[in-house]
Design a protein around this motif. Structure first.
Motif, PDB file in Angstrom:
ATOM      1  N   GLU A 201       0.832  -1.206   0.000  1.00  0.00           N
ATOM      2  CA  GLU A 201       0.000   0.000   0.000  1.00  0.00           C
ATOM      3  C   GLU A 201       0.864   1.252   0.000  1.00  0.00           C
ATOM      4  O   GLU A 201       0.558   2.245  -0.689  1.00  0.00           O
ATOM      5  N   LYS A 202       1.976   1.236   0.732  1.00  0.00           N
ATOM      6  CA  LYS A 202       2.885   2.390   0.764  1.00  0.00           C
ATOM      7  C   LYS A 202       3.548   2.569  -0.602  1.00  0.00           C
ATOM      8  O   LYS A 202       3.677   3.691  -1.124  1.00  0.00           O
ATOM      9  N   ALA A 203       3.982   1.435  -1.190  1.00  0.00           N
ATOM     10  CA  ALA A 203       4.614   1.509  -2.517  1.00  0.00           C
ATOM     11  C   ALA A 203       3.640   2.057  -3.548  1.00  0.00           C
ATOM     12  O   ALA A 203       4.020   2.837  -4.442  1.00  0.00           O
ATOM     13  N   HIS A 204       2.381   1.674  -3.448  1.00  0.00           N
ATOM     14  CA  HIS A 204       1.371   2.170  -4.394  1.00  0.00           C
ATOM     15  C   HIS A 204       1.159   3.664  -4.221  1.00  0.00           C
ATOM     16  O   HIS A 204       1.060   4.406  -5.211  1.00  0.00           O
ATOM     17  N   ARG A 205       1.120   4.147  -2.973  1.00  0.00           N
ATOM     18  CA  ARG A 205       0.944   5.587  -2.734  1.00  0.00           C
ATOM     19  C   ARG A 205       2.147   6.371  -3.249  1.00  0.00           C
ATOM     20  O   ARG A 205       2.007   7.445  -3.850  1.00  0.00           O
ATOM     21  N   ASP A 206       3.366   5.832  -2.998  1.00  0.00           N
ATOM     22  CA  ASP A 206       4.579   6.559  -3.379  1.00  0.00           C
ATOM     23  C   ASP A 206       4.796   6.563  -4.891  1.00  0.00           C
ATOM     24  O   ASP A 206       5.469   7.460  -5.428  1.00  0.00           O
ATOM     25  N   ALA A 207       4.262   5.562  -5.584  1.00  0.00           N
ATOM     26  CA  ALA A 207       4.508   5.453  -7.031  1.00  0.00           C
ATOM     27  C   ALA A 207       3.855   6.587  -7.800  1.00  0.00           C
ATOM     28  O   ALA A 207       4.410   7.079  -8.800  1.00  0.00           O
ATOM     29  N   GLY A 208       2.717   7.056  -7.374  1.00  0.00           N
ATOM     30  CA  GLY A 208       2.013   8.094  -8.109  1.00  0.00           C
ATOM     31  C   GLY A 208       1.523   7.591  -9.455  1.00  0.00           C
ATOM     32  O   GLY A 208       1.562   6.393  -9.757  1.00  0.00           O
ATOM     33  N   GLU A 209       1.113   8.537 -10.342  1.00  0.00           N
ATOM     34  CA  GLU A 209       0.541   8.148 -11.626  1.00  0.00           C
ATOM     35  C   GLU A 209       1.590   8.075 -12.737  1.00  0.00           C
ATOM     36  O   GLU A 209       1.340   7.519 -13.800  1.00  0.00           O
ATOM     37  N   ARG A 210       2.797   8.649 -12.530  1.00  0.00           N
ATOM     38  CA  ARG A 210       3.757   8.763 -13.623  1.00  0.00           C
ATOM     39  C   ARG A 210       4.946   7.809 -13.489  1.00  0.00           C
ATOM     40  O   ARG A 210       5.962   7.995 -14.127  1.00  0.00           O
ATOM     41  N   LYS A 215       4.745   1.292  -9.929  1.00  0.00           N
ATOM     42  CA  LYS A 215       3.404   0.721  -9.776  1.00  0.00           C
ATOM     43  C   LYS A 215       3.429  -0.801  -9.962  1.00  0.00           C
ATOM     44  O   LYS A 215       2.729  -1.530  -9.262  1.00  0.00           O
ATOM     45  N   ARG A 216       4.261  -1.253 -10.933  1.00  0.00           N
ATOM     46  CA  ARG A 216       4.371  -2.707 -11.096  1.00  0.00           C
ATOM     47  C   ARG A 216       4.975  -3.351  -9.842  1.00  0.00           C
ATOM     48  O   ARG A 216       4.571  -4.432  -9.427  1.00  0.00           O
ATOM     49  N   ARG A 217       5.977  -2.664  -9.273  1.00  0.00           N
ATOM     50  CA  ARG A 217       6.598  -3.175  -8.032  1.00  0.00           C
ATOM     51  C   ARG A 217       5.572  -3.234  -6.908  1.00  0.00           C
ATOM     52  O   ARG A 217       5.507  -4.207  -6.154  1.00  0.00           O
ATOM     53  N   ALA A 218       4.716  -2.207  -6.825  1.00  0.00           N
ATOM     54  CA  ALA A 218       3.673  -2.192  -5.788  1.00  0.00           C
ATOM     55  C   ALA A 218       2.687  -3.334  -6.004  1.00  0.00           C
ATOM     56  O   ALA A 218       2.236  -3.994  -5.051  1.00  0.00           O
ATOM     57  N   ALA A 219       2.339  -3.604  -7.264  1.00  0.00           N
ATOM     58  CA  ALA A 219       1.399  -4.703  -7.567  1.00  0.00           C
ATOM     59  C   ALA A 219       2.008  -6.054  -7.212  1.00  0.00           C
ATOM     60  O   ALA A 219       1.318  -6.953  -6.713  1.00  0.00           O
ATOM     61  N   GLN A 220       3.329  -6.191  -7.449  1.00  0.00           N
ATOM     62  CA  GLN A 220       4.001  -7.440  -7.090  1.00  0.00           C
ATOM     63  C   GLN A 220       3.976  -7.662  -5.572  1.00  0.00           C
ATOM     64  O   GLN A 220       3.773  -8.786  -5.097  1.00  0.00           O
ATOM     65  N   LEU A 221       4.219  -6.560  -4.854  1.00  0.00           N
ATOM     66  CA  LEU A 221       4.181  -6.666  -3.390  1.00  0.00           C
ATOM     67  C   LEU A 221       2.775  -7.042  -2.906  1.00  0.00           C
ATOM     68  O   LEU A 221       2.629  -7.843  -1.972  1.00  0.00           O
ATOM     69  N   MET A 222       1.736  -6.463  -3.538  1.00  0.00           N
ATOM     70  CA  MET A 222       0.365  -6.795  -3.131  1.00  0.00           C
ATOM     71  C   MET A 222       0.040  -8.247  -3.460  1.00  0.00           C
ATOM     72  O   MET A 222      -0.623  -8.941  -2.680  1.00  0.00           O
ATOM     73  N   HIS A 223       0.541  -8.713  -4.622  1.00  0.00           N
ATOM     74  CA  HIS A 223       0.333 -10.115  -4.994  1.00  0.00           C
ATOM     75  C   HIS A 223       0.996 -11.038  -3.973  1.00  0.00           C
ATOM     76  O   HIS A 223       0.427 -12.070  -3.583  1.00  0.00           O
TER      77      HIS A 223
END
Length: 516
Positions: A201-210, A215-223
């Protein structure tokens, strides 16, 4: 053979026995074990045909004659002690030559000589025996198999009490180890899943839209977090329960009032039952002082229960038995007594809670709380007293004593119907009790732990042994003597010790005073 399949017993919404299945073969000696109220007496009564189960099947193959000796001999107003009445009833049951002998706590009320006789009688009997018994040493000597009831379920164990106890201890230890391993792994996965989800969740917030890579790293962590949560769910589905343990039983008694130093005085006290030609007890001269725990001990028929009945009658707890009282029995003024008889009458229709309210519990809530401390919880507190086991009835009487309060406790064989947990709890409570105690017990270990002083009573009534008693002892003596030459040295010691006990019993009965 006796075959039992899927037997169930329910009282209202309470399931006492569930899906009980077992077999008894011809000539087997089987012990039925379990805590007070687990359903042992109920099962024996079903096998004896006295009551019907709620469901299941019983098939008696080859067992044409069944004899049942229930737990408590009926109280009478004669000079026979409870132990001697129990021996008579067991003798009569064996004398009917049943194929199946059902015994409910046969060692209750028996002195040392009675236990020796009972062991010899049962070993000489050739039929099948199923006995419920809390006496571990007796079960070890008699049983080749154990049926154990716990939480409504029945299990079979090969061997005597020691083998049963060791197997249960090993299973409990293994299950506890598995439970602890399961719990540690669950805690580890739970913490890992929580940590991984927070990182995702932190990685997703820090990734932003650009930042697609972030964002892929955040999705991997969530998976990864979801995979760990899946493992946690599968582990929960394979839950290993902690071994079941009966909550601690705690007997308790109110502190007594401040009273004079001497509470009871006996001066040449003797009592002769109506139509008897000699006293059942006495003459006795003794005092009971404040704070003492005085143990009465002696063989069956020595007058222990008679003496306790006389003291209770002096306190207004029942009439004197029919007969003649001699000497002087003086009880201190205003001394309050609680008396636990061997066969205590209780109302059959009312519930345990009703008994508590009648004893003086201020309200139902406190009554149920106190009953819970004595392991009379839930529906058990509300069901008719007639459905309580003898051990549960003893606990109910002690609970009522706690409400009423007493300065002196009169206890006649208080451990008779209690299981091991109950005996240990009662022993601890009496040792800590600051009041005064006058009690009779054949349990030597209990006596020695609890008593501060002992008074030995000797039989005054002439005991005439029956021919059946003599025959059983002589048969056992002959059997053991014949085995002596064929056994290994280790077994020889045990046989010689049993022979010595049997010789002492024969001497007591007036039979041969040497080995045959």
């Amino acid at each position: 053979m006796l075959v039992v399949r899927g037997l169930c017993v329910s009282f209202g919404d309470r399931d006492l026995l569930s899906d009980v299945s077992f077999e008894l073969a011809r000539g087997e000696r089987v012990a039925l074990l379990g805590e007070n109220g687990c359903g042992k007496s109920t099962l024996l009564r079903i096998l004896a045909g006295e009551i019907q189960p709620s469901g299941g099947m019983l098939r008696y193959e080859e067992f044409r004659r069944v004899a049942y000796v229930e737990q408590a001999p009926a109280a009478t107003e004669d000079a026979l002690s409870s132990g001697r009445r129990m021996r008579r009833r067991i003798e009569e049951a064996i004398g009917r030559q049943p194929d199946l002998l059902l015994l409910d706590e046969p060692t209750n009320h028996l002195d040392d000589a009675g236990l020796i006789w009972l062991e010899a009688a049962l070993k000489a009997y050739s039929g099948t025996i199923l006995l419920a018994c809390h006496d571990r040493a007796f079960v070890e000597a008699m049983a080749g198999r154990v049926l154990s009831i716990a939480q409504g379920r029945l299990r079979s164990f090969s061997g005597g009490y020691q083998a049963f106890a060791e197997q249960v201890a090993a299973e409990t230890s293994a299950q506890l180890h598995q439970h602890e391993s399961w719990r540690r792994e669950r805690d580890r996965l739970q913490a890992a899943a929580r940590r991984q989800r927070n990182w995702a969740e932190k990685a997703h917030r820090d990734a932003g839209e650009r930042n697609p890579a972030a964002k892929r790293r955040a999705a991997q962590l969530m998976h990864k977090a979801m995979a760990t949560e899946g493992r946690l769910g599968r582990l929960d589905a394979e839950r290993v329960e902690k071994p079941w343990e009966e909550p601690a039983l705690s007997f308790a008694f109110l502190a007594p009032r401040d009273l004079p130093p001497t509470l009871l005085r006996l001066q040449d006290v003797a009592f002769t039952y109506k139509d008897a030609d000699r006293p059942a007890v006495g003459p006795i001269t003794s005092d009971l002082r404040r704070g003492e725990r005085l143990a009465l001990h002696g063989p069956n028929g020595s007058g222990k229960s008679t003496l306790l009945n006389l003291v209770a009658a002096a306190a207004g707890l029942g009439p004197l038995p029919p007969g003649r009282l001699e000497g002087r029995l003086a009880l201190g003024p205003s001394v309050r007594l609680f008396y636990l008889r061997q066969e205590e009458p209780l109302p059959e229709a009312g519930s345990a809670l009703d008994a508590m309210l009648e004893a003086g519990a201020p309200d139902a809530s406190l009554g149920r709380t106190l009953l819970g401390h004595f392991h009379l919880r839930g529906d058990v507190a509300l069901q008719p007293i007639s459905r309580l086991s003898p051990g549960e009835r003893v606990r109910l009487q002690f609970c009522c004593c706690l409400v009423r309060g007493a300065d002196v406790l009169l206890l006649d064989e208080p451990t008779n119907h209690l299981d091991l947990i109950g005996r240990q709890a009662l022993e601890s409570a009496l040792v800590a009790y600051p009041g005064t105690l006058l009690f009779a017990s054949h349990d030597r270990a209990f006596r020695e732990c609890v008593a501060t002083r002992a008074l030995e009573l000797r039989p005054t009534l002439r005991q005439v042994p029956s021919p059946a008693q003599r025959d059983l002892l002589e048969m056992r003596l002959a059997e053991l003597t014949g085995r002596l030459e064929r056994v290994r040295p280790k077994e020889r010691v045990a046989i010689e010790q049993e022979l010595d006990r049997l010789v002492l019993e024969m001497r007591r009965l007036g039979g041969p005073s040497r080995r045959v």
